[in-house]
Design a protein around this motif. Structure first.
Motif, short mmCIF file in Angstrom:
data_model
loop_
_atom_site.label_atom_id
_atom_site.label_comp_id
_atom_site.label_asym_id
_atom_site.label_seq_id
_atom_site.Cartn_x
_atom_site.Cartn_y
_atom_site.Cartn_z
N SER A 182 28.71 39.17 -36.91
CA SER A 182 27.75 40.26 -37.10
C SER A 182 26.36 39.74 -36.74
O SER A 182 26.15 38.53 -36.61
CB SER A 182 27.75 40.76 -38.56
OG SER A 182 27.26 39.74 -39.43
N TYR B 122 31.76 41.50 -33.03
CA TYR B 122 32.23 42.12 -34.27
C TYR B 122 33.75 42.01 -34.39
O TYR B 122 34.47 42.03 -33.37
CB TYR B 122 31.85 43.60 -34.32
CG TYR B 122 30.38 43.86 -34.57
CD1 TYR B 122 29.80 43.54 -35.79
CD2 TYR B 122 29.57 44.43 -33.58
CE1 TYR B 122 28.45 43.79 -36.03
CE2 TYR B 122 28.23 44.68 -33.81
CZ TYR B 122 27.68 44.35 -35.04
OH TYR B 122 26.35 44.59 -35.28
N GLU C 24 24.83 47.32 -40.82
CA GLU C 24 25.05 47.33 -39.37
C GLU C 24 26.20 48.23 -38.97
O GLU C 24 26.26 48.73 -37.85
CB GLU C 24 25.37 45.92 -38.86
CG GLU C 24 24.28 44.91 -39.01
CD GLU C 24 24.72 43.54 -38.52
OE1 GLU C 24 25.44 43.47 -37.50
OE2 GLU C 24 24.34 42.55 -39.15
N ASN C 25 27.13 48.40 -39.89
CA ASN C 25 28.37 49.09 -39.56
C ASN C 25 28.24 50.61 -39.60
O ASN C 25 29.10 51.32 -39.08
CB ASN C 25 29.47 48.67 -40.54
CG ASN C 25 29.71 47.17 -40.53
OD1 ASN C 25 29.36 46.51 -39.57
ND2 ASN C 25 30.28 46.65 -41.60
N ASN D 217 32.16 56.27 -34.18
CA ASN D 217 31.44 55.01 -34.37
C ASN D 217 32.42 53.84 -34.50
O ASN D 217 32.24 52.78 -33.89
CB ASN D 217 30.56 55.10 -35.61
CG ASN D 217 29.73 53.85 -35.84
OD1 ASN D 217 29.05 53.36 -34.94
ND2 ASN D 217 29.79 53.32 -37.05
N THR E 62 34.27 53.20 -31.04
CA THR E 62 33.48 52.69 -29.92
C THR E 62 32.88 51.31 -30.20
O THR E 62 32.65 50.55 -29.26
CB THR E 62 32.33 53.66 -29.57
OG1 THR E 62 31.53 53.90 -30.74
CG2 THR E 62 32.89 54.99 -29.08
N ARG E 63 32.66 50.97 -31.47
CA ARG E 63 31.97 49.71 -31.77
C ARG E 63 32.89 48.63 -32.33
O ARG E 63 32.53 47.45 -32.29
CB ARG E 63 30.83 49.96 -32.77
CG ARG E 63 29.73 50.86 -32.23
CD ARG E 63 28.63 51.04 -33.25
NE ARG E 63 28.04 49.78 -33.63
CZ ARG E 63 27.58 49.52 -34.87
NH1 ARG E 63 27.66 50.43 -35.81
NH2 ARG E 63 27.05 48.34 -35.13
N PHE E 64 34.06 49.00 -32.83
CA PHE E 64 34.89 48.02 -33.52
C PHE E 64 36.34 48.04 -33.05
O PHE E 64 37.25 47.71 -33.81
CB PHE E 64 34.82 48.24 -35.04
CG PHE E 64 33.42 48.21 -35.57
CD1 PHE E 64 32.76 47.01 -35.75
CD2 PHE E 64 32.74 49.38 -35.86
CE1 PHE E 64 31.46 46.96 -36.23
CE2 PHE E 64 31.43 49.35 -36.34
CZ PHE E 64 30.79 48.13 -36.52
N ASP F 226 38.24 45.42 -27.61
CA ASP F 226 36.90 44.96 -27.24
C ASP F 226 36.62 43.58 -27.81
O ASP F 226 36.03 42.72 -27.15
CB ASP F 226 35.85 45.95 -27.72
CG ASP F 226 35.85 47.25 -26.94
OD1 ASP F 226 36.40 47.26 -25.81
OD2 ASP F 226 35.33 48.26 -27.44
#
Length: 393
Positions: free
Chosen positions: A142, A164, A313-314, A362, A365-367, A371
């Motif tokens: 993080s 992440y 942040e999450n 969210n 796309t971020r976690f 990826d």
């Protein structure tokens, strides 16, 4: 692409973020055409590692005994040379020292992932922790963790990568959760038709902030803002009987019997977040990642988190943002938590659903797991000049 063999080191393969990441990277390496070795004492996830294509090298990697660490370093040095290991990746301090020594002896690249806060209360402890920042590349889970590393260790900026934790968000997709799973929890927890549920999914330990949630619920009830909502604490006391008794006493003292419910361990967290209208992460101690807030969003459940560690942040915070996915409140502030709960509970169900849909996006796309896997392979490529990330499917 030349043959690539990556050796990860981890104390044990029990449940936990570092252990799960070890397996996920072993799977990614296998899919990219590389060999994945893991030096470990083994554990309940050993079968999952083998199914992912990894191979276990049994060594007493959990030991903090200096003599054992040195012996492990000798064993790893031999393994590196015999198996033509191209890179070593450490995820915990004791095995990291063994891997660091082996990497330097064999002149192989060394990568670390900084999974924890690793408090240093003495010079010796600070030295012990420093191995996690001695990698040729250092991965932080993080931005909060990256700031910790930068404040403690002289890591060149181009050596530090924020990646992440990733996970399979489809497991929390409410469209894939059978209604029977949700109904089973509804019956077990005594939730009535249409009754709103505020879920705090966390083991029963003091720093998870249950006492602040109880006080917030008391304030809401006194203000007449709680309505028919119930607060569910889903988590095991893990032997902390005194704390469990304290929570039970506080609930009764606050006049919240039947409103705040201690339901014990929940073995179906995706269904739990699908059932819940709101999630609360009330931690008072910094966590370097904070998976629960992401799981709740993946399930379409808006979340309230405290502003400690990486939790903020999450979440896309409320703070005037029309695309928010949750609320971030002051740590250990029951009044602030109560205010956020009151606002959330006053919203129409359609509005909460819209917030939940943004949370799902969210999380996806971020976690996303793939990826995280691809980004880690890219770090390996950076050191080895390979194309693992491009070969990963």
């Amino acid at each position: 692409m030349p043959d690539v063999t990556i050796l990860q080191v981890v104390p044990r393969l029990e449940t936990g973020g570092s252990e799960q990441s070890t397996i996920e990277i072993a799977e990614a390496l296998t899919r990219a055409g590389a060999k994945a070795l893991v030096a470990t004492e083994g554990g309940r996830l050993a079968t999952a590692l083998r199914e992912a294509g990894g191979e276990i090298i049994p060594l007493p990697m959990a030991s903090k005994n200096p003599l054992t660490i040195l012996a492990n370093a000798r064993h790893l040095t031999r393994i590196v040379e015999e198996r033509n290991v191209t890179l070593l990746h450490a995820r915990s301090r004791a095995p990291a020292w063994s891997a660091y020594l082996a990497a330097r002896r064999t002149q192989r690249p060394f990568v670390t992932t900084y999974h924890g806060a690793y408090s240093g209360r003495s010079r010796l402890k600070t030295l012990y922790n420093s191995v996690m920042a001695r990698g040729d590349r250092v991965i932080a889970n993080s931005r909060y963790t990256a700031r910790l590393i930068e404040s403690r260790h002289p890591v060149p900026p181009d050596h530090l990568h924020v990646i992440y934790r990733g996970f399979d968000t489809t497991a929390f997709d409410p469209d894939r959760i059978e209604p029977e799973r949700v109904d089973r929890l509804r019956d077990a927890w005594g939730i009535g038709p249409g009754q709103r549920v505020v879920l705090q999914a966390a083991r029963l330990t003091r720093w998870k902030g249950h006492l602040d949630t109880i006080e917030a619920a008391r304030l809401l009830k006194a203000q007449g803002s709680l309505g028919d909502a119930v607060v569910v604490f889903a988590g095991d006391s893990q032997g902390r009987d005194d704390y469990l008794a304290e929570l039970e006493a506080k609930i009764e003292e606050a006049g919240l019997g039947g409103i705040v419910r201690l339901v014990g361990h929940c073995d179906d967290i995706p269904a739990a977040f699908t059932l819940a209208d709101l999630a609360v992460v009330a931690s008072t101690r910094a966590e370097t990642f904070g998976r629960t807030s992401i799981e709740s969003q993946a399930a379409g459940c808006p979340v309230i988190v405290t502003d400690v560690g990486a939790a903020g942040e999450n979440v896309v915070a409320r703070d005037g943002n029309e695309s928010f996915t949750g609320w971030v409140v002051r740590t250990a502030d029951a009044g602030a938590l109560a205010a956020a709960l009151a606002e959330a509970l006053s919203l129409p169900r359609q509005t909460l659903d819209e917030i939940g849909q943004r949370g799902r996006r969210n999380a996806r796309t971020r976690f996303a797991l793939h990826d995280m896997q691809r980004a880690t392979l890219t770090v390996y490529d950076e050191l080895l000049g390979t194309e693992l990330a491009a070969s990963f499917r």
